[in-house]
Design an enzyme around this catalytic site. Structure first.
Site, mmCIF file in Angstrom:
data_model
loop_
_atom_site.group_PDB
_atom_site.id
_atom_site.type_symbol
_atom_site.label_atom_id
_atom_site.label_comp_id
_atom_site.label_asym_id
_atom_site.label_seq_id
_atom_site.Cartn_x
_atom_site.Cartn_y
_atom_site.Cartn_z
ATOM 1 C CB ALA A 1 22.834 -3.607 9.028
ATOM 2 C CB SER B 1 15.809 -21.444 -8.542
ATOM 3 O OG SER B 1 16.027 -20.709 -7.361
ATOM 4 C CB SER C 1 20.555 -22.137 -8.690
ATOM 5 O OG SER C 1 19.216 -21.782 -8.399
ATOM 6 C CG MET D 1 17.632 -15.215 6.474
ATOM 7 S SD MET D 1 17.625 -13.741 5.459
ATOM 8 C CE MET D 1 16.698 -12.663 6.503
ATOM 9 C CG ASP E 1 14.736 -12.653 -1.173
ATOM 10 O OD1 ASP E 1 14.543 -13.795 -1.639
ATOM 11 O OD2 ASP E 1 15.632 -11.896 -1.587
ATOM 12 N NE ARG F 1 31.624 -7.317 11.254
ATOM 13 C CZ ARG F 1 32.153 -8.127 10.358
ATOM 14 N NH1 ARG F 1 32.851 -9.179 10.739
ATOM 15 N NH2 ARG F 1 31.990 -7.901 9.062
ATOM 16 C CB THR F 2 29.433 -1.944 10.879
ATOM 17 O OG1 THR F 2 30.460 -2.871 10.511
ATOM 18 C CG2 THR F 2 29.908 -0.527 10.604
ATOM 19 C CE1 TYR G 1 19.612 -22.211 0.237
ATOM 20 C CE2 TYR G 1 20.404 -24.472 0.238
ATOM 21 C CZ TYR G 1 20.160 -23.292 -0.423
ATOM 22 O OH TYR G 1 20.467 -23.182 -1.750
ATOM 23 C CB ALA H 1 20.435 -10.983 3.640
ATOM 24 C CE LYS I 1 18.698 -12.082 -4.049
ATOM 25 N NZ LYS I 1 18.201 -12.538 -2.739
HETATM 26 P P1 ATR Z 1 24.095 -9.619 2.267
HETATM 27 O O1 ATR Z 1 23.663 -9.021 0.958
HETATM 28 O O2 ATR Z 1 24.141 -11.119 2.264
HETATM 29 O O3 ATR Z 1 23.323 -9.094 3.416
HETATM 30 P P2 ATR Z 1 26.248 -7.844 2.887
HETATM 31 O O4 ATR Z 1 25.453 -6.703 2.395
HETATM 32 O O5 ATR Z 1 27.708 -7.945 2.554
HETATM 33 O O6 ATR Z 1 25.638 -9.228 2.420
HETATM 34 O O7 ATR Z 1 26.075 -7.886 4.476
HETATM 35 C C1 ATR Z 1 26.716 -8.843 5.263
HETATM 36 C C2 ATR Z 1 26.242 -8.692 6.709
HETATM 37 O O8 ATR Z 1 26.832 -9.730 7.504
HETATM 38 C C3 ATR Z 1 26.652 -7.383 7.352
HETATM 39 O O9 ATR Z 1 25.647 -7.007 8.275
HETATM 40 C C4 ATR Z 1 27.940 -7.775 8.076
HETATM 41 O O10 ATR Z 1 28.286 -6.959 9.176
HETATM 42 P P3 ATR Z 1 29.116 -5.584 8.934
HETATM 43 O O11 ATR Z 1 28.133 -4.587 8.382
HETATM 44 O O12 ATR Z 1 29.622 -5.222 10.264
HETATM 45 O O13 ATR Z 1 30.200 -5.932 7.928
HETATM 46 C C5 ATR Z 1 27.570 -9.147 8.571
HETATM 47 N N1 ATR Z 1 28.716 -10.003 8.875
HETATM 48 C C6 ATR Z 1 29.531 -10.633 7.995
HETATM 49 N N2 ATR Z 1 30.452 -11.368 8.661
HETATM 50 C C7 ATR Z 1 30.222 -11.199 9.997
HETATM 51 C C8 ATR Z 1 30.815 -11.709 11.190
HETATM 52 N N3 ATR Z 1 31.856 -12.550 11.155
HETATM 53 N N4 ATR Z 1 30.294 -11.314 12.371
HETATM 54 C C9 ATR Z 1 29.241 -10.465 12.417
HETATM 55 N N5 ATR Z 1 28.619 -9.953 11.324
HETATM 56 C C10 ATR Z 1 29.106 -10.323 10.131
#
Ligand code: ATR
Length: 266
Positions: free
Chosen positions: A128, A17, A15, A212, A102, A152-153, A214, A131, A66
């Protein structure tokens, strides 16, 4: 005895921080100590309680705690409630105040460090998950012309957008021929070498692509460069969310520019 703060996560050794807050404390003359604290995956609440019992004043919370910090809080700020997650805890007596800095950090990085106004802009938020959810309310408060959440979903994008009036959700394949001024990548696709899907929207002239994540040349940023967009990674957001937490705890906002410059050159 200096006031004690920690960042709690698992893993936590890498970290940035502690370094960021040490620089803030030095530049503002605050008598405080800030350390990294590893919590066992099944021991977040116990770790917090132990730290409070030892006189701890506040904690930042990072992956994967979190949401648990949100549930542990006895009082929540509006922005933490909207985010469904907490990254900043303040301990006062028996109270655990949960906040989330954030989104404010992202908005401040965009506005103050990158000179990008969000008002009136067509904004696309990719992802979605937690983050993405964490930054929607502060983005909407800047009055963009539109805020589209694409994922994606599809169902997750629709569910998330429906919780925020003024925000619309869709699948990644519904972005064809759409044009955006600001695109923020809040997916975890860039982490662990994951590959982003081929994105088919267009960047408006002068548009900014913001990841987001880095310190990594992500697939998202490579695609943006090829499409002619300006790019930025999330290091400024990291520093600005820390500055916002420092403000919550200490009542003053540190100067972030020298800290960001120090991290960039490291
Ligand atoms: P975080 O807390 O970092 O947001 P998360 O809740 O697991 O982690 O969410 C990961 C996000 O990255 C989701 O929106 C995921 O898409 P899905 O909801 O379809 O799973 C997205 N994500 C992860 N890998 C991906 C990829 N290879 N292509 C597109 N979206 C991806």
């Amino acid at each position: 005895m200096p006031d004690r703060y920690v960042v709690i996560g698992n893993p936590i050794a890498h970290s940035k921080s502690p370094r960021i807050h040490a620089l803030f404390a030095a530049s503002t003359g605050q008598d405080m100590r800030y350390e990294a604290l590893l919590a066992p995956l099944d021991g977040f609440a116990a770790t917090v309680r132990e730290f409070v019992a030892a006189g701890g004043r506040g904690a930042n919370v990072t992956v994967p705690f979190k949401e648990e910090a949100f549930r542990l809080s006895t009082r929540l700020s509006d922005r933490a409630r909207a985010a469904g997650a907490v990254n900043t805890l303040t301990f006062t007596g028996a109270e655990i105040l949960g906040d989330n800095t954030d989104g404010a950090g992202l908005v401040r990085d965009l506005r103050a460090n990158l000179g990008v106004a969000i008002a009136g802009k067509r904004v696309l938020l990719l992802g979605a998950g937690g983050a993405a959810r964490g930054v929607i309310l502060p983005l909407l408060a800047e009055h963009p012309a539109e805020l589209t959440v694409a994922n994606r979903t599809v169902d997750k994008a629709l569910a998330l957008a429906s919780a925020f009036p003024g925000c619309t959700g869709c699948g990644l394949d519904a972005l064809d021929s759409r044009v955006f001024d600001l695109v923020i990548n809040a997916t975890s696709a860039g982490l662990a070498g994951g590959v982003s899907p081929r994105l088919t929207f267009a960047y408006a002239p002068g548009a900014l692509a913001y990841d987001m994540v880095y310190g990594q040349d992500t697939d998202f940023l490579r695609q943006a460069v090829a499409a002619g967009a300006t790019t930025a990674d999330g290091l400024g957001m990291l520093v600005e969310q820390a500055a916002e937490a420092f403000l919550v705890w200490r009542g003053l906002r540190p100067d972030t520019a020298p800290v960001l410059a120090a991290l960039r050159s490291a």
